[in-house]
Every structure is written in C-alpha cells, then in structure tokens.
Design a protein around this motif. Sequence first.
Motif, PDB file in Angstrom:
ATOM      1  N   ALA A  78      -6.489   9.786   5.857  1.00 23.28           N
ATOM      2  CA  ALA A  78      -7.250   9.204   6.893  1.00 23.28           C
ATOM      3  C   ALA A  78      -8.492   8.833   6.588  1.00 23.28           C
ATOM      4  CB  ALA A  78      -7.179  10.576   8.097  1.00 23.28           C
ATOM      5  N   ASN A 117     -10.463   7.101  -4.680  1.00 27.04           N
ATOM      6  CA  ASN A 117     -10.922   7.469  -3.271  1.00 27.04           C
ATOM      7  C   ASN A 117     -11.267   8.878  -3.983  1.00 27.04           C
ATOM      8  OD1 ASN A 117      -9.898   5.347  -1.138  1.00 27.04           O
ATOM      9  ND2 ASN A 117      -8.000   5.865  -1.413  1.00 27.04           N
ATOM     10  N   ALA A 125       0.288  -0.862  -0.264  1.00 30.71           N
ATOM     11  CA  ALA A 125       0.051   0.203  -0.023  1.00 30.71           C
ATOM     12  C   ALA A 125       1.108   1.474   0.143  1.00 30.71           C
ATOM     13  CB  ALA A 125      -1.138  -0.087   1.197  1.00 30.71           C
ATOM     14  N   GLN A 167      -5.327  -6.843  -1.812  1.00 33.53           N
ATOM     15  CA  GLN A 167      -5.491  -4.992  -3.048  1.00 33.53           C
ATOM     16  C   GLN A 167      -7.001  -6.189  -3.911  1.00 33.53           C
ATOM     17  OE1 GLN A 167      -4.481  -2.436  -3.689  1.00 33.53           O
ATOM     18  NE2 GLN A 167      -2.732  -3.139  -1.890  1.00 33.53           N
ATOM     19  N   ALA A 195       0.781   5.440   0.724  1.00 30.63           N
ATOM     20  CA  ALA A 195      -0.217   6.363   1.591  1.00 30.63           C
ATOM     21  C   ALA A 195      -0.613   7.101   1.423  1.00 30.63           C
ATOM     22  CB  ALA A 195       1.236   7.103   2.677  1.00 30.63           C
ATOM     23  N   VAL A 196      -1.933   7.478   2.270  1.00 33.66           N
ATOM     24  CA  VAL A 196      -2.949   7.728   1.693  1.00 33.66           C
ATOM     25  C   VAL A 196      -4.047   8.676   2.813  1.00 33.66           C
ATOM     26  CG1 VAL A 196      -3.958   5.981   0.629  1.00 33.66           C
ATOM     27  CG2 VAL A 196      -4.854   5.167   1.995  1.00 33.66           C
ATOM     28  N   ALA A 201      -9.619   4.815   0.966  1.00 37.72           N
ATOM     29  CA  ALA A 201      -9.328   3.083   1.845  1.00 37.72           C
ATOM     30  C   ALA A 201      -8.090   3.163   0.813  1.00 37.72           C
ATOM     31  CB  ALA A 201      -9.540   3.041   0.789  1.00 37.72           C
ATOM     32  N   SER A 202      -7.472   2.167   1.866  1.00 40.38           N
ATOM     33  CA  SER A 202      -5.871   2.303   1.406  1.00 40.38           C
ATOM     34  C   SER A 202      -6.097   0.831   0.582  1.00 40.38           C
ATOM     35  CB  SER A 202      -5.147   1.424   2.808  1.00 40.38           C
ATOM     36  OG  SER A 202      -6.071   0.402   3.447  1.00 40.38           O
ATOM     37  N   THR A 203      -6.571   0.158   0.327  1.00 41.73           N
ATOM     38  CA  THR A 203      -6.566  -0.941  -0.412  1.00 41.73           C
ATOM     39  C   THR A 203      -7.022  -1.124  -2.351  1.00 41.73           C
ATOM     40  OG1 THR A 203      -8.031  -2.087   0.064  1.00 41.73           O
ATOM     41  CG2 THR A 203      -6.013  -2.638   0.491  1.00 41.73           C
ATOM     42  N   THR A 215      -0.681   3.992  -6.897  1.00 42.19           N
ATOM     43  CA  THR A 215      -1.187   5.246  -6.526  1.00 42.19           C
ATOM     44  C   THR A 215      -1.588   5.828  -7.000  1.00 42.19           C
ATOM     45  OG1 THR A 215       1.855   5.706  -5.444  1.00 42.19           O
ATOM     46  CG2 THR A 215       0.069   7.400  -5.737  1.00 42.19           C
ATOM     47  N   LEU A 250      -5.169   4.329  -7.101  1.00 40.22           N
ATOM     48  CA  LEU A 250      -5.971   4.471  -5.294  1.00 40.22           C
ATOM     49  C   LEU A 250      -6.801   5.618  -6.085  1.00 40.22           C
ATOM     50  CD1 LEU A 250      -6.579   3.431  -3.054  1.00 40.22           C
ATOM     51  CD2 LEU A 250      -4.064   3.548  -2.257  1.00 40.22           C
ATOM     52  N   ASN A 251      -5.531   6.546  -5.900  1.00 41.49           N
ATOM     53  CA  ASN A 251      -6.259   7.883  -5.638  1.00 41.49           C
ATOM     54  C   ASN A 251      -7.037   8.297  -6.505  1.00 41.49           C
ATOM     55  OD1 ASN A 251      -3.961   8.602  -3.710  1.00 41.49           O
ATOM     56  ND2 ASN A 251      -3.266   9.300  -5.024  1.00 41.49           N
TER      57      ASN A 251
END
Length: 484
Positions: free
Chosen positions: A39, A353, A34, A77, A36-37, A42-44, A346, A349-350
């Motif tokens: 707080a 999110n 993972a 993941q 850093a995202v 979601a981290s996955t 990254t 995931l971004n």
Amino acid sequence: MKPPTIRNERRRWTGARGLVAVAAAAAVTAAAFAVAVPAQAASTLKAAAEAKGRYFGTALTRGDLSNTTLTNLAAAQFDMVTPGNEMKWDTTESSRGSFNWGPGDQIVSFAQSHSMRVRGHTLVWHNQLPNWVSSLPTNQVQAAMENHITTEATHYRGKVYSWDVVNEPYNEDGSLRQDVFYKAMGSGYIADALRTAHAADPNAKLYINDYNIEGINAKSNGLYSLAQTLVAQGVPLNGIGFESHFIVGQVPSTLQANMQRFADLGLDVAVTELDDRIQMPADSSELQQQGRDYGMIVNACLAVSRCVGVSQWGVDDGHSWIPGTFPGYGAPMMWDSSYQPKAAYTAALNALNSGTSVSPSPSVSPSRSPSASPSASPSVSPSVPVTGACSATIETTNSWPGGFQSNVTVRAGSSAVNGWTVKWTWPGGQTISSLWNGTQTVSGSSVTVRNADYNGSIAAGGSTTFGFTANGSAATPAVTCTSP
C-alpha cells in the motif's frame, strides 16, 4: 554454446509489430500496466524512481505513437523518452544542409504532452550516417560535423534533458573506431563535438554513450581513460551512458563498481538502452532470471549517487529490435507482446520501492573549471527547519582558486511537494556562474532558485537536487525551502 558477444548492429528499429492483433491490443486496459504492490509503495516505475531521485525511461519511434495501447502504457510507467531513430543523422540531415525535424518533433511533442523529459539521441555516430558524410574529403568533415551538431542542438535547445553527443566510439579492445570522424580529426573529434554541443545548448547534459562498457573490461577502460582526460581538460562532458543490451544471466558483476569509478570522476552515469534478451523459446526459469537481472541493474543504479536513471530500449517484447538483429533471441522487455507485465517488471518496481538509494548528485556543470579538484573536506550548510513542506541543505563538492561547485538537496517532509523554492544570501560577494536542475533569480547577494519543470514534484520523504558553480570563495550559507 555460449551466446554471442553483444554486438550493436542496430540500424532501423522496426520491431515486430505484427505479433499482436489490433483487436487484442485494444482490449488491454490500464489495469494490466501495473502489478500488486504494498500500500505504501509506488505503483509505477516512474513514481518509484522519482521517489529515489531518479527517472525511468523508454525509447519510442514515430510509428509507436499511433499505437494507443503502447503509448498509454509508456505514459503511465515512464518519465523519460529517447527517440529510437528520429534524431539520428540519416533522418535529420539526409542531404547536406537540408534538415528534417518532423519525426523528432513528434517524439518531443508526445513527451511534453505527458510531462516526460527527452534524451536526445544521437548527434555523432558512425552508423545510420548518410553517404554524403562518409564520402566527404577529410578536410570537410569537421565543418560538416560541427554544423550538424550546432543546427540540431539549437533546434532542440531547451527541449531535451540530455544529448548522446558521441555514440559508440569504441572498439572492443578499447581503441577508438577509425570512422569518418576519427580519420578526419583523430581522437580530438570527441572533445570538439562536446564543445560544439555545449555552445549550442549550454543547459543540456552531454554524454558519451556505448555498449559492452557496463563491466570493467578493455572497452570500458579505454572510455574511462578518455573520460579522465576530458575532465582534466575541462571539456563539457557530463555523463556516460551504459547502453546495457544484455543477454539473460550475463549482467556483469562489476556493473556497480564500473558505474562508481566514472561517477568518482564527477560524471553522471545512466543505463540508457536496457534490454535483456533470451534464446527463444523462453521458459519460466529464464524469465525469472531476467527478473533477477533487472533487479540487479536497478539496485546498482540506486547504489551509485550519480546514477541518474534507467531507460529501457522500447516498451514491450512485440516491438523490440532484438528478434530482427539477433536471430533466435527475443523476449527482452518488461512487458510481453500482449502488454502483460513480466517478472522483470515486478523485480524492477520492487527494487525501486524497497532498494536502498544513495541520494543523487547534480549534473556536472558544463563550465566546470579545468583546475577543479574535490575539496579535502566538503562543507555542508547547517540543517534548517522545514518551512512549508520542504527543507534544503547545500554542500560544497569542489573548489578551486576563485571558484567552487555546490550541490543542493531539496527534501519533502511527511507530505508530497508540488513545486519548491530555495533561498539563501551569500556572505562574501559570491556569484553563480552556472546553475542546473533549477531556475534562479538574483537580487544583490540574495539568491532564489525554483524547481525546473521536471523536478518540482517530490514524494513524501523523497528528495531531488540541483547544483551550480560560483565565483568567489567557497561558502555554504544557510538555506530555506518553501513549497506552495
């Protein structure tokens, strides 16, 4: 010089497993899986996708299952698995009438043990086809095809989320490949394959899957024309798979528009085999562009309500089919050969999110009426206060004489939901003829629908959907939702 046009010459997906030493791989920990995202994010990939009502999947082979580092990463993941080779014809029925389920069963068992769904891949394909099929007299091909589909789809009935029923049927100019199936049955083989698969597994979502159809071009136009015809004929086609084997920097600008036009036919769309290859050696600018590509692809899916998810074709660069098929190219995945996340991860995931998501629609019912047409003004049930931790609304999306199709959206409140139940009462004798993405209990005019095993968990503020076709006059009764 411009890289060559994408050509799917995929045979056996063998990868490049020798690129990473076992000792080094064993040292990789979950912390590398993972980035850093924020707080609240979601981290996955799977958690972020599920919060948007989508999935994020990968492809695995039986050989991958012995690699603990790889499988731990996949389980952490992804929430969908596509078998790389294990359900193809040359594995499952290498000799006529003799079936081998062992390899495919291993993939299914892994998926089930990690709460992952399975995308069945594939039932009818001109490639990885045993010689005995290609050598059949034309008057025997249809029976062989139907028997193969029926036997395999029956074996995996209830264990797969969807099937790539027909894989890569088109030439680049938008004409159908004149393979053994076309030569024996003409273009009608596709409808026959879909009907046969539906009869064997009525609850699986049925797809046509192809490459180089991601943008609007001659090939995708040919498939679009076929999809229009199949939908008009009531053939049980549920979705279109965009393989998406891209070259870095060459994601079509018309990707989202192309997805949308298929979705407008009432079909789901999915990115099914994503990779984004780079001419080696890859430099930092190309890796950053790869990240922009992945972000663009995810955002396109989020913008199309019927885009149900994205699957990458593999996990890491060291196990990709690309170097063995496209000499001089590599680094196509979100993780490098040391299992370290790249800019592509990254960015994906971004995008999940932070991207704006259009709530997904339900699967198209396999028993959709041939005469179905969109309602002039879809009706939606009134808003119902949250009971427990969730709320629900029902919308009529299609109607025809004597029947209709509806979509139900289930939303979590300020807390996550782990299991949901939706109830309503029909006002005028309506009855459900088929239902997807849920399980139903009926008592007179009262209907209770509970989550399926794969969509019961909803993140706070997130949503999921189920749908159905029904007999009778279109109705949008008030619905309630409860959660344990």
